[in-house]
Design a protein around this motif. Structure first.
Motif, PDB file in Angstrom:
ATOM      1  N   VAL A  32     -67.546  12.097 -53.146  1.00 45.87           N
ATOM      2  CA  VAL A  32     -68.469  12.888 -53.946  1.00 45.87           C
ATOM      3  C   VAL A  32     -68.214  14.327 -53.494  1.00 45.87           C
ATOM      4  N   TYR A  33     -67.861  15.194 -54.415  1.00 40.47           N
ATOM      5  CA  TYR A  33     -67.480  16.557 -54.035  1.00 40.47           C
ATOM      6  C   TYR A  33     -67.863  17.540 -55.135  1.00 40.47           C
ATOM      7  N   LYS A  34     -67.510  18.799 -54.929  1.00 39.20           N
ATOM      8  CA  LYS A  34     -67.912  19.874 -55.843  1.00 39.20           C
ATOM      9  C   LYS A  34     -69.412  19.791 -56.115  1.00 39.20           C
ATOM     10  N   ILE A  35     -70.167  19.525 -55.056  1.00 39.27           N
ATOM     11  CA  ILE A  35     -71.619  19.461 -55.182  1.00 39.27           C
ATOM     12  C   ILE A  35     -72.133  20.882 -55.348  1.00 39.27           C
ATOM     13  N   ASN A  36     -72.760  21.121 -56.489  1.00 35.33           N
ATOM     14  CA  ASN A  36     -73.298  22.439 -56.806  1.00 35.33           C
ATOM     15  C   ASN A  36     -74.821  22.317 -56.819  1.00 35.33           C
ATOM     16  N   LYS A  37     -75.445  22.756 -55.744  1.00 38.59           N
ATOM     17  CA  LYS A  37     -76.891  22.589 -55.606  1.00 38.59           C
ATOM     18  C   LYS A  37     -77.658  23.430 -56.619  1.00 38.59           C
ATOM     19  N   LYS A  38     -77.123  24.577 -56.980  1.00 35.06           N
ATOM     20  CA  LYS A  38     -77.784  25.438 -57.968  1.00 35.06           C
ATOM     21  C   LYS A  38     -77.746  24.796 -59.359  1.00 35.06           C
ATOM     22  N   GLU A  39     -76.584  24.308 -59.757  1.00 29.83           N
ATOM     23  CA  GLU A  39     -76.411  23.676 -61.068  1.00 29.83           C
ATOM     24  C   GLU A  39     -76.829  22.204 -61.069  1.00 29.83           C
ATOM     25  N   LYS A  40     -77.053  21.658 -59.862  1.00 31.24           N
ATOM     26  CA  LYS A  40     -77.409  20.241 -59.683  1.00 31.24           C
ATOM     27  C   LYS A  40     -76.360  19.317 -60.306  1.00 31.24           C
ATOM     28  N   SER A  41     -75.107  19.655 -60.013  1.00 32.99           N
ATOM     29  CA  SER A  41     -74.000  18.863 -60.542  1.00 32.99           C
ATOM     30  C   SER A  41     -73.064  18.450 -59.408  1.00 32.99           C
ATOM     31  N   PHE A  42     -72.263  17.446 -59.699  1.00 36.83           N
ATOM     32  CA  PHE A  42     -71.300  16.947 -58.727  1.00 36.83           C
ATOM     33  C   PHE A  42     -70.130  16.327 -59.470  1.00 36.83           C
ATOM     34  N   THR A  43     -69.077  16.115 -58.712  1.00 31.92           N
ATOM     35  CA  THR A  43     -67.902  15.414 -59.199  1.00 31.92           C
ATOM     36  C   THR A  43     -67.662  14.250 -58.247  1.00 31.92           C
ATOM     37  N   TRP A  44     -67.067  13.226 -58.765  1.00 34.02           N
ATOM     38  CA  TRP A  44     -66.657  12.150 -57.871  1.00 34.02           C
ATOM     39  C   TRP A  44     -65.279  11.676 -58.255  1.00 34.02           C
ATOM     40  N   GLY A  45     -64.557  11.187 -57.259  1.00 31.64           N
ATOM     41  CA  GLY A  45     -63.197  10.743 -57.513  1.00 31.64           C
ATOM     42  C   GLY A  45     -62.471  10.423 -56.222  1.00 31.64           C
ATOM     43  N   SER A  46     -61.156  10.652 -56.232  1.00 31.27           N
ATOM     44  CA  SER A  46     -60.293  10.222 -55.131  1.00 31.27           C
ATOM     45  C   SER A  46     -60.566   8.749 -54.841  1.00 31.27           C
ATOM     46  N   TRP A  47     -60.863   8.039 -55.909  1.00 33.21           N
ATOM     47  CA  TRP A  47     -61.307   6.648 -55.845  1.00 33.21           C
ATOM     48  C   TRP A  47     -60.100   5.738 -55.772  1.00 33.21           C
ATOM     49  N   ILE A  48     -60.000   5.004 -54.688  1.00 25.71           N
ATOM     50  CA  ILE A  48     -58.893   4.071 -54.522  1.00 25.71           C
ATOM     51  C   ILE A  48     -59.429   2.800 -53.870  1.00 25.71           C
ATOM     52  N   MET A  49     -59.033   1.683 -54.439  1.00 24.57           N
ATOM     53  CA  MET A  49     -59.462   0.393 -53.911  1.00 24.57           C
ATOM     54  C   MET A  49     -58.264  -0.542 -53.843  1.00 24.57           C
ATOM     55  N   LYS A  50     -58.277  -1.384 -52.833  1.00 22.52           N
ATOM     56  CA  LYS A  50     -57.157  -2.315 -52.687  1.00 22.52           C
ATOM     57  C   LYS A  50     -57.127  -3.282 -53.867  1.00 22.52           C
ATOM     58  N   GLU A  51     -55.975  -3.874 -54.079  1.00 26.87           N
ATOM     59  CA  GLU A  51     -55.798  -4.752 -55.234  1.00 26.87           C
ATOM     60  C   GLU A  51     -56.633  -6.023 -55.138  1.00 26.87           C
ATOM     61  N   GLU A  52     -56.743  -6.598 -53.950  1.00 28.77           N
ATOM     62  CA  GLU A  52     -57.510  -7.838 -53.767  1.00 28.77           C
ATOM     63  C   GLU A  52     -58.938  -7.459 -53.395  1.00 28.77           C
ATOM     64  N   LYS A  53     -59.800  -7.415 -54.406  1.00 30.77           N
ATOM     65  CA  LYS A  53     -61.185  -7.017 -54.177  1.00 30.77           C
ATOM     66  C   LYS A  53     -62.108  -7.870 -55.041  1.00 30.77           C
ATOM     67  N   PRO A  54     -63.356  -7.985 -54.643  1.00 26.70           N
ATOM     68  CA  PRO A  54     -64.309  -8.718 -55.479  1.00 26.70           C
ATOM     69  C   PRO A  54     -64.400  -8.106 -56.875  1.00 26.70           C
ATOM     70  N   ILE A  55     -64.622  -8.936 -57.857  1.00 23.62           N
ATOM     71  CA  ILE A  55     -64.579  -8.505 -59.250  1.00 23.62           C
ATOM     72  C   ILE A  55     -65.568  -7.387 -59.580  1.00 23.62           C
ATOM     73  N   SER A  56     -66.731  -7.382 -58.970  1.00 22.27           N
ATOM     74  CA  SER A  56     -67.750  -6.375 -59.300  1.00 22.27           C
ATOM     75  C   SER A  56     -67.680  -5.124 -58.435  1.00 22.27           C
ATOM     76  N   SER A  57     -66.720  -5.041 -57.521  1.00 23.30           N
ATOM     77  CA  SER A  57     -66.716  -3.939 -56.555  1.00 23.30           C
ATOM     78  C   SER A  57     -66.508  -2.562 -57.187  1.00 23.30           C
ATOM     79  N   ALA A  58     -65.697  -2.457 -58.219  1.00 25.11           N
ATOM     80  CA  ALA A  58     -65.509  -1.155 -58.875  1.00 25.11           C
ATOM     81  C   ALA A  58     -66.806  -0.722 -59.562  1.00 25.11           C
ATOM     82  N   LEU A  59     -67.417  -1.629 -60.286  1.00 21.46           N
ATOM     83  CA  LEU A  59     -68.689  -1.336 -60.946  1.00 21.46           C
ATOM     84  C   LEU A  59     -69.752  -0.958 -59.919  1.00 21.46           C
ATOM     85  N   GLU A  60     -69.840  -1.709 -58.844  1.00 23.07           N
ATOM     86  CA  GLU A  60     -70.849  -1.419 -57.829  1.00 23.07           C
ATOM     87  C   GLU A  60     -70.572  -0.104 -57.106  1.00 23.07           C
ATOM     88  N   THR A  61     -69.302   0.263 -56.985  1.00 22.08           N
ATOM     89  CA  THR A  61     -68.972   1.566 -56.401  1.00 22.08           C
ATOM     90  C   THR A  61     -69.542   2.686 -57.267  1.00 22.08           C
TER      91      THR A  61
END
Length: 174
Positions: free
Chosen positions: A77-106
């Protein structure tokens, strides 16, 4: 709140450097991420510098884990702008063998943290056009495309829209 039904987040430490590099150098996983130097010491240095941004409340970097502490991946979670109350999220990487709902839950956990804990009002982020699975994922989650260029689609997800869709579709994961 740093957990959902099946996953939990922990803040990244220097001990995560080797695992981050291992995931990010995997060609099946890094196709849509910026290049990363494979030097573990450089990654540790980057994490040390990131910890200052964490203290300032402008960025958070999490390991994504099972209840049994198995590391599934990482997300920021980055580019947190407290004045604008906005954020960006990313750099998201998950291993190939993961529980089916893990991306959604992330994604749910990111939004819970940002909208509830950090009191943000909107998520602003971009996705490479070629990354059609992730573009589709965000649209299904209620994000609205606000613009595009040759390489990226740009999205917004408002806090109230997140909570509406969470109540309709995703509450069972909390």
């Amino acid at each position: 709140m740093l957990k959902t039904k099946n996953i939990k987040f922990e803040l990244v430490t220097e001990d995560d450097a080797e695992r981050i590099i291992e995931l990010r150098k995997n060609d099946n996983l890094n196709k849509y991420l910026s290049a990363t130097d494979e030097d573990i010491e450089k990654q540790k240095k980057w994490i040390k510098e990131y910890k200052n941004r964490e203290k300032d409340g402008t960025e958070y970097y999490y390991s994504i884990r099972t209840e049994e502490d198995e590391i599934l991946g990482y997300v920021r979670v980055y580019k947190i702008n407290k004045k604008e109350k906005s954020f960006t999220w990313g750099s998201w990487i998950m291993k190939e063998e993961k529980p089916i709902s893990s991306a959604l839950e992330t994604a749910i956990l990111i939004y819970e943290i940002a909208f509830r804990e950090l009191n943000m009002e909107k998520a602003l982020f971009e996705v490479m056009k070629e990354n059609t699975k992730v573009v589709s994922f965000h649209k299904k989650f209620g994000a609205t495309k606000i613009s595009e260029d040759a390489e990226f689609e740009y999205f917004i997800l408002e806090k109230e829209d997140y909570f509406k869709i969470r109540e309709k579709k995703y509450k069972k994961y909390l």
